[in-house]
Design a protein around this motif. Structure first.
Motif, PDB file in Angstrom:
ATOM      1  N   SER A 111      -0.341   8.271  14.447  1.00 47.02           N
ATOM      2  CA  SER A 111      -0.800   8.474  13.067  1.00 47.02           C
ATOM      3  C   SER A 111       0.224   9.262  12.257  1.00 47.02           C
ATOM      4  CB  SER A 111      -2.157   9.190  13.051  1.00 47.02           C
ATOM      5  OG  SER A 111      -2.034  10.547  13.420  1.00 47.02           O
ATOM      6  N   ALA A 112       0.922  10.194  12.901  1.00 43.16           N
ATOM      7  CA  ALA A 112       1.984  10.928  12.208  1.00 43.16           C
ATOM      8  C   ALA A 112       3.180  10.022  11.934  1.00 43.16           C
ATOM      9  CB  ALA A 112       2.399  12.138  13.033  1.00 43.16           C
ATOM     10  N   ASN A 113       3.512   9.172  12.905  1.00 41.19           N
ATOM     11  CA  ASN A 113       4.646   8.262  12.710  1.00 41.19           C
ATOM     12  C   ASN A 113       4.405   7.244  11.601  1.00 41.19           C
ATOM     13  OD1 ASN A 113       6.540   9.286  14.509  1.00 41.19           O
ATOM     14  ND2 ASN A 113       5.707   8.155  16.252  1.00 41.19           N
ATOM     15  N   LEU A 114       3.150   6.885  11.379  1.00 40.78           N
ATOM     16  CA  LEU A 114       2.846   5.999  10.244  1.00 40.78           C
ATOM     17  C   LEU A 114       3.288   6.628   8.931  1.00 40.78           C
ATOM     18  CD1 LEU A 114      -0.740   4.603  11.016  1.00 40.78           C
ATOM     19  CD2 LEU A 114       1.338   3.247  10.690  1.00 40.78           C
ATOM     20  N   VAL A 115       2.961   7.886   8.750  1.00 39.69           N
ATOM     21  CA  VAL A 115       3.338   8.590   7.516  1.00 39.69           C
ATOM     22  C   VAL A 115       4.854   8.680   7.414  1.00 39.69           C
ATOM     23  CG1 VAL A 115       3.153  10.748   6.230  1.00 39.69           C
ATOM     24  CG2 VAL A 115       1.192   9.918   7.556  1.00 39.69           C
ATOM     25  N   ILE A 116       5.509   9.068   8.500  1.00 43.95           N
ATOM     26  CA  ILE A 116       6.961   9.250   8.493  1.00 43.95           C
ATOM     27  C   ILE A 116       7.668   7.927   8.257  1.00 43.95           C
ATOM     28  CG2 ILE A 116       8.932   9.956   9.916  1.00 43.95           C
ATOM     29  CD1 ILE A 116       6.901  11.880  11.351  1.00 43.95           C
ATOM     30  N   ASN A 117       7.167   6.854   8.851  1.00 49.28           N
ATOM     31  CA  ASN A 117       7.795   5.543   8.727  1.00 49.28           C
ATOM     32  C   ASN A 117       7.739   5.013   7.298  1.00 49.28           C
ATOM     33  OD1 ASN A 117       8.796   2.973  10.256  1.00 49.28           O
ATOM     34  ND2 ASN A 117       7.119   2.223   8.979  1.00 49.28           N
ATOM     35  N   ALA A 133       3.553  15.582   8.475  1.00 52.99           N
ATOM     36  CA  ALA A 133       3.478  14.675   9.620  1.00 52.99           C
ATOM     37  C   ALA A 133       4.475  15.074  10.705  1.00 52.99           C
ATOM     38  CB  ALA A 133       3.727  13.237   9.164  1.00 52.99           C
ATOM     39  N   LYS A 134       5.647  15.525  10.316  1.00 50.94           N
ATOM     40  CA  LYS A 134       6.640  15.924  11.323  1.00 50.94           C
ATOM     41  C   LYS A 134       6.175  17.137  12.116  1.00 50.94           C
ATOM     42  CE  LYS A 134      11.019  14.036   9.713  1.00 50.94           C
ATOM     43  NZ  LYS A 134      12.443  14.342   9.413  1.00 50.94           N
ATOM     44  N   VAL A 135       5.548  18.082  11.455  1.00 44.95           N
ATOM     45  CA  VAL A 135       5.071  19.270  12.170  1.00 44.95           C
ATOM     46  C   VAL A 135       3.925  18.902  13.111  1.00 44.95           C
ATOM     47  CG1 VAL A 135       4.032  21.555  11.932  1.00 44.95           C
ATOM     48  CG2 VAL A 135       5.842  20.835  10.364  1.00 44.95           C
ATOM     49  N   MET A 136       3.010  18.053  12.647  1.00 47.16           N
ATOM     50  CA  MET A 136       1.916  17.636  13.520  1.00 47.16           C
ATOM     51  C   MET A 136       2.440  16.816  14.696  1.00 47.16           C
ATOM     52  SD  MET A 136      -0.663  19.171  12.333  1.00 47.16           S
ATOM     53  CE  MET A 136      -1.817  18.535  13.532  1.00 47.16           C
ATOM     54  N   ARG A 137       3.447  15.993  14.440  1.00 47.87           N
ATOM     55  CA  ARG A 137       4.071  15.234  15.529  1.00 47.87           C
ATOM     56  C   ARG A 137       4.731  16.179  16.528  1.00 47.87           C
ATOM     57  NH1 ARG A 137       8.737  10.846  14.205  1.00 47.87           N
ATOM     58  NH2 ARG A 137       9.950  12.728  13.766  1.00 47.87           N
ATOM     59  N   ALA A 138       5.376  17.216  16.011  1.00 46.88           N
ATOM     60  CA  ALA A 138       6.015  18.201  16.887  1.00 46.88           C
ATOM     61  C   ALA A 138       4.984  18.937  17.724  1.00 46.88           C
ATOM     62  CB  ALA A 138       6.830  19.182  16.049  1.00 46.88           C
ATOM     63  N   TRP A 139       3.876  19.340  17.088  1.00 40.34           N
ATOM     64  CA  TRP A 139       2.826  20.050  17.835  1.00 40.34           C
ATOM     65  C   TRP A 139       2.299  19.181  18.980  1.00 40.34           C
ATOM     66  CZ3 TRP A 139      -2.248  18.955  18.978  1.00 40.34           C
ATOM     67  CH2 TRP A 139      -2.966  19.994  19.581  1.00 40.34           C
ATOM     68  N   ALA A 140       2.075  17.903  18.704  1.00 37.69           N
ATOM     69  CA  ALA A 140       1.538  17.002  19.729  1.00 37.69           C
ATOM     70  C   ALA A 140       2.536  16.799  20.864  1.00 37.69           C
ATOM     71  CB  ALA A 140       1.157  15.663  19.101  1.00 37.69           C
ATOM     72  N   HIS A 141       3.822  16.664  20.543  1.00 36.72           N
ATOM     73  CA  HIS A 141       4.828  16.532  21.597  1.00 36.72           C
ATOM     74  C   HIS A 141       4.934  17.822  22.410  1.00 36.72           C
ATOM     75  CE1 HIS A 141       6.403  12.847  19.547  1.00 36.72           C
ATOM     76  NE2 HIS A 141       6.813  12.553  20.773  1.00 36.72           N
ATOM     77  N   PHE A 159       0.812  -1.222   0.000  1.00 37.76           N
ATOM     78  CA  PHE A 159       0.000   0.000   0.000  1.00 37.76           C
ATOM     79  C   PHE A 159       0.842   1.266   0.000  1.00 37.76           C
ATOM     80  CE2 PHE A 159      -2.157   3.459   2.243  1.00 37.76           C
ATOM     81  CZ  PHE A 159      -3.219   3.647   1.374  1.00 37.76           C
ATOM     82  N   TYR A 160       1.838   1.355   0.861  1.00 37.99           N
ATOM     83  CA  TYR A 160       2.577   2.595   1.045  1.00 37.99           C
ATOM     84  C   TYR A 160       3.646   2.750  -0.037  1.00 37.99           C
ATOM     85  CZ  TYR A 160       0.415   2.876   5.675  1.00 37.99           C
ATOM     86  OH  TYR A 160      -0.469   2.954   6.713  1.00 37.99           O
ATOM     87  N   LYS A 161       3.211   3.182  -1.227  1.00 32.68           N
ATOM     88  CA  LYS A 161       4.166   3.273  -2.332  1.00 32.68           C
ATOM     89  C   LYS A 161       4.040   4.555  -3.138  1.00 32.68           C
ATOM     90  CE  LYS A 161       5.318  -1.560  -3.256  1.00 32.68           C
ATOM     91  NZ  LYS A 161       5.388  -2.627  -4.289  1.00 32.68           N
ATOM     92  N   THR A 162       2.848   4.890  -3.583  1.00 31.51           N
ATOM     93  CA  THR A 162       2.663   5.958  -4.558  1.00 31.51           C
ATOM     94  C   THR A 162       2.401   7.302  -3.892  1.00 31.51           C
ATOM     95  OG1 THR A 162       0.271   5.691  -4.717  1.00 31.51           O
ATOM     96  CG2 THR A 162       1.630   4.245  -6.098  1.00 31.51           C
ATOM     97  N   ASP A 163       2.420   8.351  -4.736  1.00 33.31           N
ATOM     98  CA  ASP A 163       2.052   9.681  -4.229  1.00 33.31           C
ATOM     99  C   ASP A 163       0.613   9.695  -3.721  1.00 33.31           C
ATOM    100  OD1 ASP A 163       4.551  10.539  -4.908  1.00 33.31           O
ATOM    101  OD2 ASP A 163       3.933  11.798  -6.591  1.00 33.31           O
TER     102      ASP A 163
END
Length: 584
Positions: free
Chosen positions: A122-128, A147-155, A38-42
């Protein structure tokens, strides 16, 4: 840019486990894809980041029935807000937070903790699945940056609420999270995430770009990184990060006459918004027109009831004032000492009138409030002795004074009537330019640039229409302006802790509970004659806990932060309580 409407139905895998036969377990799954396929295309990256936004919307911006931990509890932890309600026994969970009567097992603290870390997942899924060497197209790089910015906001939120919560920078498999080394380590992590993301994020496309307020842009990354630098005390860094944001032509303060709109549907996606959750209620996905029966968690359903005026206390069940969308439960009341301070500072400013109404405005101003009986009461004299308006609760309206807050009330235009008149469809703002200006001003002042600090403080004051325009600036000036500008916007608690003034602020307000009456219905002279005096609010301060022999207190070294939820400690032997909570 594709518009993202967050009406995605989220499935939580593995949450429901039941016993069944081996034959049933071996049935081939239909219409599924492995993560490797699944995690392949744009297009996959876009789908993944859309699901991430939907998760944040549901976890942070959604509702827990009658409340939302992010909206209510964080604001109820402030010194200028009363949890209020009907009486001492009403909404006791809210009041325990407001009065520091909670412990490590307090439910709302656990709920918000879970929401934050589900969002980070959910952000780490995208980053991973799209980060690193896998980020081989601009679209994938952009998805990872969002995803990194949303992860940063949550932390960042986690570090503001809890002390040394874990940093989760990857998908957790078998290892157990541990407490962060320090608060600074968390803020440094957030700044790094945002700085790495900026190169792959677009700027907002001008002040009319609504989608640029609903999706992560470079501006939001600057906001989060600058706020983190401010919270760790690196003022020069905060100023340098925030400077391009406050100078960007893609944002602007709304004019003073539109200040009120910032907190209602009319201001959704406006030029001042840097990032907000875009609420689009999907009644079909939520269960049809009777979505509330099926658990519709969108649009802050029933948070409207919590924050609207107490309908039981108002003539007409709370629907007589035209400003009200529906009768409410009277939570989120403004502290009268702060209100009086703001009134003295601001006077009849746009900002003050959008925050709270005076007694005179509440009863008689048809533009700011209005009553149904205004149709027949044409003169002030008729309104003063009108028996179809006012507060008629003989026991006194709980935790209310001689003013009525309006900032976060749900107005009629905010209602999504497809769900009900208590479904607030106003977007939930996480970042706006007004806050960015004041953070930048503080960072400039603390790093030695007082002229730049004064410039941005003055811009806020002039937009507000305040009668007080500063000619010089110190930290007290900025502390006051942040309180006036950002009341009930999730800032005050974090700020007074950061400034080291939390105890002195809380000591002034604990167990000083106002009860409110209307002179028309309950005269202050004790005569008991209804209609003897014109409508006018008055109040008396009560000390219910002291009267019961209970001493409320804010404990330094403990109550500045919420405890790590006890359930987290019990299932993870690598996590521990810190500061004053470690002694429990």
């Amino acid at each position: 840019m594709k518009k993202i409407l967050f009406s995605v139905a989220l499935l939580s895998a593995g949450m429901m486990c039941t016993s069944c036969s081996q034959d049933l377990l071996e049935i081939e799954q239909k219409a599924t894809s492995s993560t490797g396929n699944f995690y392949k295309t744009d297009a996959d990256a876009e789908s993944a980041v859309t699901a991430m936004y939907a998760t944040y919307n549901g976890e942070i911006g959604g509702t827990e029935g009658i409340w939302n931990a992010y909206i209510t509890c964080i604001n109820y932890a402030s010194d200028d807000v009363f949890a209020a309600g009907g009486d001492m026994a009403d909404h006791t969970g809210f009041r325990e937070c407001n009065e520091f009567r909670y412990d490590t097992s307090f439910g709302p603290f656990k709920t918000l903790y879970n929401h934050i870390y589900k969002s980070i997942y959910s952000a780490n899924l995208v980053i991973n699945y799209f980060g690193g060497d896998l980020a081989d197209t601009p679209a994938k790089k952009k998805a990872v940056a969002e995803a990194k910015v949303m992860r940063a906001w949550a932390h960042m939120l986690a570090a503001q609420v809890y002390y040394q919560p874990p940093i989760i920078d990857h998908l957790i498999t078998t290892e157990k999270p541990t407490n962060a080394e320090s608060q600074k380590a968390i803020f440094d992590f957030c700044i790094k995430d945002c700085e790495e993301a900026m190169a792959n994020l677009p700027e907002r496309n001008g002040q009319s770009d609504k989608e640029g307020a609903w999706r992560v842009t470079k501006g939001f990354a600057q906001f989060v990184a600058g706020k983190c630098a401010l919270f760790e005390g690196d003022y020069s860094k905060a100023a340098s990060i925030l400077k391009p944001l406050v100078e960007s032509p893609n944002y602007a303060l709304v004019p003073g006459e539109r200040f009120r709109d910032l907190f209602h549907v009319e201001g959704d996606g406006c030029e001042e918004k840097i990032f907000e959750f875009n609420y689009i209620t999907n009644t079909a996905a939520a269960g049809g027109a009777d979505a509330w029966r099926g658990g519709n968690n969108r649009g802050r359903w029933m948070v409207a009831n919590v924050l609207n005026w107490r309908g039981d206390d108002i003539v007409g069940g709370g629907k007589s004032p035209l400003i009200c969308s529906t009768g409410g439960w009277g939570g989120g009341a403004i502290n009268q000492d702060f209100a009086h301070k703001m009134l003295a500072n601001d006077g009849d400013s746009y900002r003050r009138k959008a925050t709270f109404l005076t007694s005179d405005e509440f009863f008689y101003d048809e533009t700011l409030c209005g009553w149904k009986s205004d149709a027949k009461c044409k003169t002030r004299a008729e309104k003063e002795f009108d028996n179809e308006r006012g507060i008629n609760k003989s026991a006194g309206s709980f935790s209310r004074s001689d003013v009525m807050e309006v900032k976060m009330m749900m107005h009629p235009n905010d209602a999504d009537l497809s769900v009900g008149d208590n479904c607030n469809n106003t977007n939930l703002c996480l970042a706006r330019l007004g806050e960015a200006y004041l953070m930048y001003a503080e960072a400039c002042l603390q790093s030695g640039n007082s002229s730049e600090a004064l410039k941005y403080v003055n811009l806020i004051q002039k937009r507000a229409g305040s009668k007080t325009i500063s000619t010089s600036v110190d930290l007290q000036t900025i502390q006051d302006e942040k309180q006036y500008e950002l009341w009930f916007e999730g800032c005050r608690w974090f700020d007074i802790v950061r400034w080291g003034i939390a105890k002195q602020c809380y000591d002034k307000v604990l167990d000083n509970i106002p009860l409110q009456w209307d002179e028309y219905w309950n005269p202050s002279d004790g005569s008991g004659v209804v209609g003897k005096h014109p409508h006018k609010l008055y109040y008396k301060i009560h000390h219910p806990f002291a009267d019961a022999g209970i001493h409320l207190q804010f404990v330094e070294g403990k109550n500045e932060y919420w405890p790590i939820p006890q359930t987290v400690i019990e299932v993870n032997d690598q996590m521990h309580q810190v500061r004053g909570w470690a002694k429990q």
